[in-house]
Structure formats: C-alpha cells, structure tokens
Design an enzyme around this catalytic site. Structure first.
Site, PDB file in Angstrom:
ATOM      1  N   ARG A   1      -8.550 -10.924  24.656  1.00  0.00           N
ATOM      2  CA  ARG A   1      -8.573 -11.159  23.218  1.00  0.00           C
ATOM      3  C   ARG A   1      -7.728 -10.157  22.447  1.00  0.00           C
ATOM      4  NH1 ARG A   1     -13.962 -13.056  20.122  1.00  0.00           N
ATOM      5  NH2 ARG A   1     -13.384 -12.637  17.979  1.00  0.00           N
TER       6      ARG A   1
ATOM      7  N   GLU B   1     -14.119  -9.472  23.070  1.00  0.00           N
ATOM      8  CA  GLU B   1     -12.935  -8.633  22.986  1.00  0.00           C
ATOM      9  C   GLU B   1     -12.945  -7.502  24.016  1.00  0.00           C
ATOM     10  OE1 GLU B   1     -12.120  -7.138  19.055  1.00  0.00           O
ATOM     11  OE2 GLU B   1      -9.972  -7.197  19.420  1.00  0.00           O
TER      12      GLU B   1
ATOM     13  N   LYS C   1     -16.150 -12.891  14.808  1.00  0.00           N
ATOM     14  CA  LYS C   1     -16.108 -11.496  14.376  1.00  0.00           C
ATOM     15  C   LYS C   1     -16.487 -11.421  12.912  1.00  0.00           C
ATOM     16  CE  LYS C   1     -12.679  -8.907  16.123  1.00  0.00           C
ATOM     17  NZ  LYS C   1     -11.335  -8.549  16.706  1.00  0.00           N
TER      18      LYS C   1
ATOM     19  N   ASN D   1      -4.429  -9.190  18.548  1.00  0.00           N
ATOM     20  CA  ASN D   1      -4.091  -8.038  17.707  1.00  0.00           C
ATOM     21  C   ASN D   1      -2.588  -7.782  17.643  1.00  0.00           C
ATOM     22  OD1 ASN D   1      -6.758  -7.467  17.033  1.00  0.00           O
ATOM     23  ND2 ASN D   1      -7.055  -6.245  18.893  1.00  0.00           N
TER      24      ASN D   1
ATOM     25  N   GLU E   1      -0.129 -15.364  10.457  1.00  0.00           N
ATOM     26  CA  GLU E   1      -1.014 -15.404  11.631  1.00  0.00           C
ATOM     27  C   GLU E   1      -0.688 -16.619  12.525  1.00  0.00           C
ATOM     28  OE1 GLU E   1      -3.070 -13.153  12.785  1.00  0.00           O
ATOM     29  OE2 GLU E   1      -3.477 -11.838  11.087  1.00  0.00           O
TER      30      GLU E   1
ATOM     31  N   HIS F   1      -2.761  -8.890   3.884  1.00  0.00           N
ATOM     32  CA  HIS F   1      -2.957  -8.696   5.325  1.00  0.00           C
ATOM     33  C   HIS F   1      -1.788  -9.234   6.151  1.00  0.00           C
ATOM     34  CE1 HIS F   1      -5.109  -8.451   9.180  1.00  0.00           C
ATOM     35  NE2 HIS F   1      -4.751  -9.694   9.401  1.00  0.00           N
TER      36      HIS F   1
ATOM     37  N   LYS G   1      -6.375 -19.732  19.282  1.00  0.00           N
ATOM     38  CA  LYS G   1      -7.520 -18.822  19.110  1.00  0.00           C
ATOM     39  C   LYS G   1      -8.701 -19.285  19.966  1.00  0.00           C
ATOM     40  CE  LYS G   1      -9.665 -15.710  16.118  1.00  0.00           C
ATOM     41  NZ  LYS G   1      -9.674 -15.060  14.813  1.00  0.00           N
TER      42      LYS G   1
ATOM     43  N   HIS H   1      -1.092  -5.979  14.834  1.00  0.00           N
ATOM     44  CA  HIS H   1      -2.192  -5.481  14.005  1.00  0.00           C
ATOM     45  C   HIS H   1      -2.404  -3.980  14.102  1.00  0.00           C
ATOM     46  CE1 HIS H   1      -2.983  -9.689  13.426  1.00  0.00           C
ATOM     47  NE2 HIS H   1      -4.009  -9.439  12.639  1.00  0.00           N
TER      48      HIS H   1
ATOM     49  N   ARG I   1     -32.415 -11.064  12.078  1.00  0.00           N
ATOM     50  CA  ARG I   1     -31.685 -10.985  13.353  1.00  0.00           C
ATOM     51  C   ARG I   1     -30.941 -12.284  13.679  1.00  0.00           C
ATOM     52  NH1 ARG I   1     -36.847  -9.097  15.109  1.00  0.00           N
ATOM     53  NH2 ARG I   1     -36.998  -6.834  14.911  1.00  0.00           N
TER      54      ARG I   1
ATOM     55  N   HIS J   1      -2.544  -2.940  10.587  1.00  0.00           N
ATOM     56  CA  HIS J   1      -3.734  -2.418   9.910  1.00  0.00           C
ATOM     57  C   HIS J   1      -3.437  -1.084   9.240  1.00  0.00           C
ATOM     58  CE1 HIS J   1      -7.050  -4.904  12.128  1.00  0.00           C
ATOM     59  NE2 HIS J   1      -6.647  -5.483  11.015  1.00  0.00           N
TER      60      HIS J   1
END
Lengths: 340, 340
Positions: free
Chosen positions: A230, A226, A138, A234, A180, A254, A216, A237, A116, A241
């Site tokens: 946030r 998010e 993330k 994206n 980016e 990417h 960032k 994206h 954990r 994506h």
C-alpha cells in the site's frame, strides 16, 4: 508460568463502492436508512447535496462544521462524538459523511470510535475524495499541524461516488483531485496514464474516477493496513506532505503539493517531461519552487518516517512502482537536485 | 452504475497472555523492547512496578497520569497522543500500560489511534484488570459521565498478569476484582464457582485468575467484536453500570456495583442465596439499596441500550448464561422486585 493464547480469526468483509451519475439519489436502495442517522458535512458543501441525502433518511440529524483542515482536530472530533451521545445514538445507528476528504476522515474516525464502531457511509463530493481518500478505510485527525497522526483503519459499509457532484466544484479543486488519478496511472495503470496523455481528461471524468478506484481497490485489498504494498499509494507524498505542511496554510492544495513531490521520484527525464505535459493539461504546476530545509524537516517529521530512514516510491515506467528505503540525507539530495 | 466491491480478507491473529508469579520480570523475554517505549501509568501504581518494567526497555518514557476514572477523558487521551508525537514515536514503537483498567483502557485507545495503531502491551496491576479488563481488546474513554462511549477494539500484542502485584493492593480493591471472577464462574465455568463456594478464595488467587481468563478467552475468541455471545460477559453489568454511574462518584467500585446488578439476574432464590454467601466470603454487599428511577435512567442511557429494548443476561445454573432482550419497563420491574 502459564501462557494463554487468545486467537482471533477475523472475517472477510466486502465494502461496495457505487460509481455513477446521480448515484446519491439511490442511497436508500443500497442502505438501511431507518435508524438514527448523523449526516456530517461542512459549510462548503452545496446544501442541495446534503438535503438530497437527508430526505432519504427516516431520522436524520445534520451537523455542519466549518470547511477546512481545522475540522480534523481533537476538538471537533469530541464535538461530533458528543453530538452522537446527546442524540442517544446506539451501536446500530449510522453516520454519513457528505463532503471532501476532511469530512470523510473526520466522520470515519468518529464512526470508528463512537461505541467502538457504528455504521459508516461515505459520500465524497470532491474529485480528490472521490478518486482517492474515500476508500481504503484510513480515517484520522491532525495534531499540532501533523496530518493524520491520530485515527483508525475503519471501512465504510458503503461509498457512493457521484460524478455529478463535481459540476459544482471550482475548476482548481477539480484539478487538485485529478493529480491523484495521474498518480494512480503512474503507479499501477498505464492505460489510465495514456488516457491523460492522449485525451482531454475533462471529457472522461467518470472513466478516470473508475480506473483510479480500481487501482486503489487492488492495492488496498492486498494490504489493508499499510504494511507493505500500500505504500505505493504514497507516490509523491513524502515530499508532497512536506510541501503541503509548509505551504498548505498559504493556500496550496493537497494535489498541487503531491504533484511537486512526484516529479523527483520519476525515473528519467523523458518520463518527467511526459508527466509535466499531463500536469499542464490539468493546470497544475509541478515545478513550484520550495524551501528545501523547511520541507525536509516537515517531511521527515511526517508519519511515514521510521527511525533514520524514509520510504520513497519510484516510478520508472507508467504503471510500475518500486518501494525504496533511503536516508534523510539522500532525501535532501533528491529534493535539491530534483531527481532521484 | 458501476459497483466496485472492496473485499478485505482479515488474518488470524494470536495474542498471548502470560500468567504467573514474577511474570513482569520476564517481559524482555517475550517482547522486543529495543524501540521507543511509552510506559503509561498512574500515581496509584507502586513506583517499583513501573521501574521494573522501564528497566527492561532500551528507550523508555514514563508518563504518569492522575489515578481514577478522570483519566479516561478526551483531554488525557489527547495529552498522551501529544506525548507520543513530541517524542516522535513511529508506527513500530510501543506503548505499555502499567496499571488498572483505567490505564489499560486509556493506553489501549491511544495505542489504537496514534498513527492508526502502534504496538501495545498491557500489564494489569489490579485484580479487576487482571481478571477481566486487560484482555478482549476493548479500549475506551468516557464522555460526560457515560462510560466507554468512545474507543476502539484493539488487541494488545501481549498481556502480562503477575499475581504478585496483588500483594500491594488494598483488600477492598482485591475483592472488587474477584466479583468479575464470580461472574466468570456463573456464566461459563461451574468449577470456578464451586471453588468460590467450597474453598477460601484468597488461597487460590492464581487459579481463580487463570480460570477467569480462560472463560474470557473462550468468549472473546468466539465473538471478538461483541456481536452476540460476548454479551454474556455483561452479566450483571446492565444494572451494574447504572448503579456505578449513580454511586461511583461517592466511592462505589465497579465490582461492587456489578455484584448488585447480578443478583436480580439469577434464575432462582436458591441460587441467589448461594451467590450471596460467596459474596459474603469476599466481603461484598450485593444487596446495597439504590434509587431505582435514577439507576434505570443511567442504565438505559448506557451503550448496551438499543432502541426501546435492552439486552440482559440471565443465569439459571452456575456455568450457563442466557441472553434476553427486554423492554425498559420490564427492566424497571426487575429492579424494583429484585428478581427476573
């Protein structure tokens, strides 16, 4: 009926990011490396980088997975956890990711989940991961081609960004990450976008990385999980994506996909022209043609989709982003027309 | 070298636990059930309980796994995530665990990980899960027989504890859970221990559950990620987990193993006699013989082991627990001698 309310007050936490030439050589000054340490990397990372990290650890175990998105799978996730278990790692031991975004995402999810949560340090070695994916907490793996669908929010205790690592990176991969940085400029830092417009970006890599990380940092600090702000990260994206899902297997990177996704989300033709010139400087084609129905299907299957609407980010002026919620039909129209 | 400090201020969160007869029938009053809802259960849970929950949901999907610890595996974890994906669950959708600790642990880890966290409600149906495992946010699966080695801290937005569910539970399983209530009394609530000593526990199940939950609430609130105080909840569990690892496959239950682990950690023979009488009341044998070297090996492989020492919890007087760090050799001695 009795209601017992479990009230949890979470603490403020600080996660330093060190940026600078040869930063990786100073890892031992910033982190306790006297514990068991799993160094997770892939076979595309120059061995010298890995050895330079391992040599600073008292008790290193190096685990090298195959390069590529395939490492972000249930199977490799369980392999890493089993490796930690077989070496009897405890809760105070450490996992260090040394590699690109794949290794950072995979290592972060393993560190978040094993017991954990054990200690985690991220040492990104590509421009994409140095600029974008290494901070924010993330972590994730992919399932059935859907990216980042299983994972955790888990902050590394330390991120080390060493621009010297970029010297060994192929030019195309360097450019991939710079997309980016262009994104960071467009959504939140007009001076960063100016730098791309007015200078030779390759002469200012460290400055570009630092400015991108500051963007960032600001966004993540204000929305660590998010829930709202946030989402501006994206930008490009949603379509990106989708494009990446469809064309990633045939080699599109990417950043190359995200650049394609950014163009229709710019607020004017004049801004589109300025951004296209910046992309030309860094050898990116933002007008790559794509199959709209296929990309739409992939984009709306993506995790940003909620019910019948999808969030998009629109930039009207460099440095300012707007979040909008639109229908799938409207998204299809934007994709067909090339602008919103 | 530039240092950028990512500072994250986490918010206080509240997680209600509703305890009372027929509480499960009021789920819809406390939670928004208009989204997609995966109800995760196992084939040992009476179908009526599951249907009573599903009938309150607008859009339920029921997933039934095989009863038993085997469900806490990488394989079933990935099956559940794939089920969520195949039904296109989004970030605001919901997973409800209806079952014992296995289903709570598995469902919680899936809810924590799918999209890095979706809504999660826990509806424990056994005494063990109602008293102990359903609150605190510890979720996990097992790897190679090592319990709870991969998981997450993830709080359910709601826990519903319905003592009426215990009517359908076999007596041995009811008693299994009561061991954790005896533990709660011993470590933090002498009045709860008194109740076991002076009354017929079966006449006071709701009171016993509530008092146990209050103990857990207090401890978890003060140590949500098990950095210190929360270790007292592990009273009896260091040896107990070892005993369970070795004899669990031949049918010994968690509480039965923990009872065995508690006895040597009591501070005096007189307290040991009092606790043994309480266990006799609830038909638990705390003096089950076991193979010391085998159990020691299993206990020290367990996740509470850190380096060459292990944390144990000692109770000298009901209601007060002490955390100690001892060597593996000392632990072996305690196991051989039956007291510390």
């Amino acid at each position: 009926m009795e209601q017992i309310a479990l009230t949890l007050a979470a603490k403020q936490t600080v996660h330093p990011i060190y940026v600078g030439a040869q930063a990786h050589a100073s890892l031992h000054e910033w982190a306790d490396l006297s514990c068991k340490t799993l160094i997770l990397t892939d076979d595309g990372v120059p061995r010298a980088h890995v050895e330079a990290i391992a040599s600073q650890c008292s008790n290193p175990v190096i685990m090298t997975v195959l390069q590529g998105e395939g490492a972000k799978s249930f199977s490799v996730f369980s392999d890493v956890c089993e490796m930690l278990l077989s070496h009897k790692f405890g809760r105070k031991d450490l996992l260090i990711s040394v590699g690109g975004g794949v290794i950072g995402d995979l290592g972060g999810f393993c560190a978040a989940s094993y017991m954990r949560g054990i200690r985690f340090i991220n040492i990104p070695t590509t421009s994409l991961s140095q600029i974008d994916s290494s901070i924010g907490g993330k972590t994730a793996i992919n399932v059935h081609g859907v990216k980042n669908i299983v994972g955790a929010f888990y902050q590394p205790e330390l991120v080390i960004v060493d621009p010297d690592f970029l010297h060994t990176l192929p030019r195309r991969h360097l450019n991939n990450g710079l997309v980016e940085a262009v994104k960071a400029g467009l959504i939140a830092d007009s001076a960063l976008f100016d730098l791309f417009e007015q200078e030779n970006p390759y002469d200012h890599l460290t400055e570009i990385i630092k400015r991108s990380l500051h963007v960032k940092q600001h966004v993540v600090e204000n929305d660590p999980e998010e829930k709202g702000l946030r989402k501006i990260l994206n930008f490009g994206h949603t379509i990106g994506h989708g494009v990446e899902s469809v064309y990633g297997l045939s080699g599109l990177l990417h950043g190359e996909a995200v650049a394609v996704g950014m163009m229709p989300m710019l607020g004017s033709d004049s801004l589109r022209e300025r951004v296209a010139r910046v992309f030309e400087k860094i050898e990116i084609d933002p007008y790559k043609p794509y199959d709209v129905p296929q990309v739409l299907e992939a984009a709306t299957r993506d995790k940003k989709a909620q019910g019948d609407t999808v969030s998009i980010i629109v930039v009207n002026e460099p440095g300012e982003a707007i979040i909008e919620s639109i229908s799938f039909d409207r998204l299809a129209q934007i994709m067909r027309e090339g602008h919103q």
